[in-house]
Write a protein that holds these residues in place. Structure first.
Motif, PDB file in Angstrom:
ATOM      1  N   ILE A 204      36.388  44.185  50.167  1.00  0.00           N
ATOM      2  CA  ILE A 204      37.577  43.163  50.241  1.00  0.00           C
ATOM      3  C   ILE A 204      37.797  41.883  50.511  1.00  0.00           C
ATOM      4  O   ILE A 204      38.478  41.972  52.162  1.00  0.00           O
ATOM      5  CB  ILE A 204      38.156  43.837  48.941  1.00  0.00           C
ATOM      6  CG1 ILE A 204      38.387  45.132  48.685  1.00  0.00           C
ATOM      7  CG2 ILE A 204      39.402  42.380  48.418  1.00  0.00           C
ATOM      8  CD1 ILE A 204      37.495  44.758  47.283  1.00  0.00           C
ATOM      9  N   ASP A 205      37.624  40.746  50.166  1.00  0.00           N
ATOM     10  CA  ASP A 205      38.190  39.448  51.324  1.00  0.00           C
ATOM     11  C   ASP A 205      38.995  39.108  50.622  1.00  0.00           C
ATOM     12  O   ASP A 205      39.385  38.731  49.282  1.00  0.00           O
ATOM     13  CB  ASP A 205      36.794  38.360  51.057  1.00  0.00           C
ATOM     14  CG  ASP A 205      37.125  37.126  51.784  1.00  0.00           C
ATOM     15  OD1 ASP A 205      37.819  36.627  51.937  1.00  0.00           O
ATOM     16  OD2 ASP A 205      36.163  36.823  52.290  1.00  0.00           O
ATOM     17  N   PRO A 206      40.118  38.625  51.526  1.00  0.00           N
ATOM     18  CA  PRO A 206      41.959  38.563  51.122  1.00  0.00           C
ATOM     19  C   PRO A 206      42.179  37.376  50.116  1.00  0.00           C
ATOM     20  O   PRO A 206      42.337  37.181  49.380  1.00  0.00           O
ATOM     21  CB  PRO A 206      42.567  39.170  52.930  1.00  0.00           C
ATOM     22  CG  PRO A 206      41.316  38.822  53.662  1.00  0.00           C
ATOM     23  CD  PRO A 206      40.383  38.967  52.767  1.00  0.00           C
ATOM     24  N   ALA A 207      41.034  36.421  50.807  1.00  0.00           N
ATOM     25  CA  ALA A 207      41.347  34.636  50.173  1.00  0.00           C
ATOM     26  C   ALA A 207      40.426  35.112  48.738  1.00  0.00           C
ATOM     27  O   ALA A 207      41.048  34.465  47.879  1.00  0.00           O
ATOM     28  CB  ALA A 207      40.690  34.144  51.710  1.00  0.00           C
ATOM     29  N   PHE A 208      38.999  35.559  48.814  1.00  0.00           N
ATOM     30  CA  PHE A 208      38.668  35.650  47.329  1.00  0.00           C
ATOM     31  C   PHE A 208      39.846  36.027  46.702  1.00  0.00           C
ATOM     32  O   PHE A 208      39.931  35.904  45.643  1.00  0.00           O
ATOM     33  CB  PHE A 208      37.468  36.605  47.874  1.00  0.00           C
ATOM     34  CG  PHE A 208      35.932  35.685  46.516  1.00  0.00           C
ATOM     35  CD1 PHE A 208      37.268  34.743  45.343  1.00  0.00           C
ATOM     36  CD2 PHE A 208      35.305  36.527  46.758  1.00  0.00           C
ATOM     37  CE1 PHE A 208      35.688  34.314  44.257  1.00  0.00           C
ATOM     38  CE2 PHE A 208      34.029  36.235  45.655  1.00  0.00           C
ATOM     39  CZ  PHE A 208      34.408  35.222  44.452  1.00  0.00           C
ATOM     40  N   ALA A 209      39.794  37.625  47.358  1.00  0.00           N
ATOM     41  CA  ALA A 209      41.063  38.322  45.994  1.00  0.00           C
ATOM     42  C   ALA A 209      42.346  37.489  45.246  1.00  0.00           C
ATOM     43  O   ALA A 209      42.991  37.289  44.328  1.00  0.00           O
ATOM     44  CB  ALA A 209      41.390  39.457  47.027  1.00  0.00           C
ATOM     45  N   SER A 210      42.745  36.612  46.614  1.00  0.00           N
ATOM     46  CA  SER A 210      43.988  36.275  46.282  1.00  0.00           C
ATOM     47  C   SER A 210      43.873  34.781  45.186  1.00  0.00           C
ATOM     48  O   SER A 210      44.585  34.415  44.656  1.00  0.00           O
ATOM     49  CB  SER A 210      44.650  35.788  47.421  1.00  0.00           C
ATOM     50  OG  SER A 210      43.850  34.237  48.028  1.00  0.00           O
ATOM     51  N   LEU A 211      42.584  34.685  45.412  1.00  0.00           N
ATOM     52  CA  LEU A 211      42.141  32.778  44.414  1.00  0.00           C
ATOM     53  C   LEU A 211      41.691  33.460  43.564  1.00  0.00           C
ATOM     54  O   LEU A 211      42.910  32.622  42.223  1.00  0.00           O
ATOM     55  CB  LEU A 211      41.518  32.315  45.199  1.00  0.00           C
ATOM     56  CG  LEU A 211      41.160  30.984  44.218  1.00  0.00           C
ATOM     57  CD1 LEU A 211      41.768  30.021  43.580  1.00  0.00           C
ATOM     58  CD2 LEU A 211      39.694  30.055  45.045  1.00  0.00           C
ATOM     59  N   GLN A 212      41.400  34.645  42.763  1.00  0.00           N
ATOM     60  CA  GLN A 212      40.507  35.609  42.125  1.00  0.00           C
ATOM     61  C   GLN A 212      42.294  35.317  41.073  1.00  0.00           C
ATOM     62  O   GLN A 212      42.341  35.651  40.011  1.00  0.00           O
ATOM     63  CB  GLN A 212      39.971  36.430  42.239  1.00  0.00           C
ATOM     64  CG  GLN A 212      38.683  35.697  42.260  1.00  0.00           C
ATOM     65  CD  GLN A 212      37.973  35.104  41.671  1.00  0.00           C
ATOM     66  OE1 GLN A 212      37.986  35.531  40.094  1.00  0.00           O
ATOM     67  NE2 GLN A 212      37.971  34.302  41.785  1.00  0.00           N
ATOM     68  N   LEU A 213      42.919  36.300  41.651  1.00  0.00           N
ATOM     69  CA  LEU A 213      44.242  36.786  41.385  1.00  0.00           C
ATOM     70  C   LEU A 213      45.682  35.452  40.714  1.00  0.00           C
ATOM     71  O   LEU A 213      45.824  35.371  39.648  1.00  0.00           O
ATOM     72  CB  LEU A 213      45.112  37.646  42.195  1.00  0.00           C
ATOM     73  CG  LEU A 213      46.788  38.103  41.843  1.00  0.00           C
ATOM     74  CD1 LEU A 213      46.548  39.031  40.199  1.00  0.00           C
ATOM     75  CD2 LEU A 213      46.748  38.841  42.546  1.00  0.00           C
TER      76      LEU A 213
END
Length: 239
Positions: A204-213
């Motif tokens: 899991i990429d945290p930047a990608f996860a934060s934007l998707q959320l």
């Protein structure tokens, strides 16, 4: 929608890559704005650094809502200022640490975080506890590379891969989370390398996860609960 990414550090070495990554991840109708701190630490590698970043982060988060942004992301895995900002903003405020752990926990019964230095291990464990996910946190490992040196991608990927294999084999992690938002553009490569080695696990990429959320919450027209994140009492505050 408009999403403001706030790098809670004064260093600008990640700026170009951060903008490129978030614009790549974003939906076609999402506009990304990005800013650094004007005052604060060069990078966040301790509780002290995090404390120093908070006043300017909060000021910039408040300004983002006033400028018409629909969500704010505190672009650091320790999620600095997220809970405080949720109390004073009426738009979703997202922390990459919490977001990526939520995704990992939905995909596996356990996960490990691989981060930069031992200094931040307790900070990451605190994020997992506050998110209610510490029961699924198998371990926090580190690559001994300071935040401001993670742009050496070859060195970074080699170190991350080695620690990820140890997390799977020794700590029984079934998913892996990149424990620094400076670990840009390496998640897919690491996931493929692990798969080739016989470990078919999500990375899991945290930047990608934060934007998707952030995009999901804005689309759903929901934000943080005022029963949890109550508006601070009115009083004089000297900054």
């Amino acid at each position: 929608m408009k999403v403001k990414v706030i790098l809670p550090i004064t260093s600008t070495i990640f700026n170009e890559e951060v903008v490129q990554e978030f614009e790549f991840y974003a939906s076609p109708d999402t506009e990304i704005g990005m800013t650094n701190l004007s005052v604060g630490p060069e990078s966040i590698e301790s509780e002290y650094d995090e404390a120093l970043c908070l006043p300017d982060f909060l000021a910039k988060a408040i300004a983002a809502e006033e400028e018409g942004y629909d969500a704010v992301i505190s672009d650091c895995f320790a999620d600095p200022g997220v809970k405080a900002a949720r109390e004073v903003l009426s738009i979703p405020v997202i922390g990459p640490g919490e977001a990526s752990m939520l995704y990992a926990s939905s995909l596996a019964s356990s996960f490990s975080v691989v981060t930069v230095l031992p200094n931040v291990i307790s900070m990451i464990k605190n994020v997992s506890k506050l998110a209610g996910l510490d029961c699924k946190l198998a371990s926090v490992r580190y690559v001994s590379i300071p935040v401001l040196e993670v742009q050496d991608k070859e060195r970074l990927v080699h170190a991350l891969y080695a620690e990820m294999v140890r997390a799977i084999e020794e700590d029984h992690a079934h998913a892996l989370v990149l424990g620094c938002t400076g670990f840009l553009g390496v998640a897919s490569e690491l996931q493929e390398r692990l798969k080739d080695a016989g470990y078919e696990v999500p990375v899991i990429d945290p930047a990608f996860a934060s934007l998707q959320l952030a995009e999901s919450l804005v689309t759903m027209k929901v934000k943080q609960s005022r029963l949890t994140y109550m508006t601070p009492p009115s009083k004089k505050r000297t900054m």
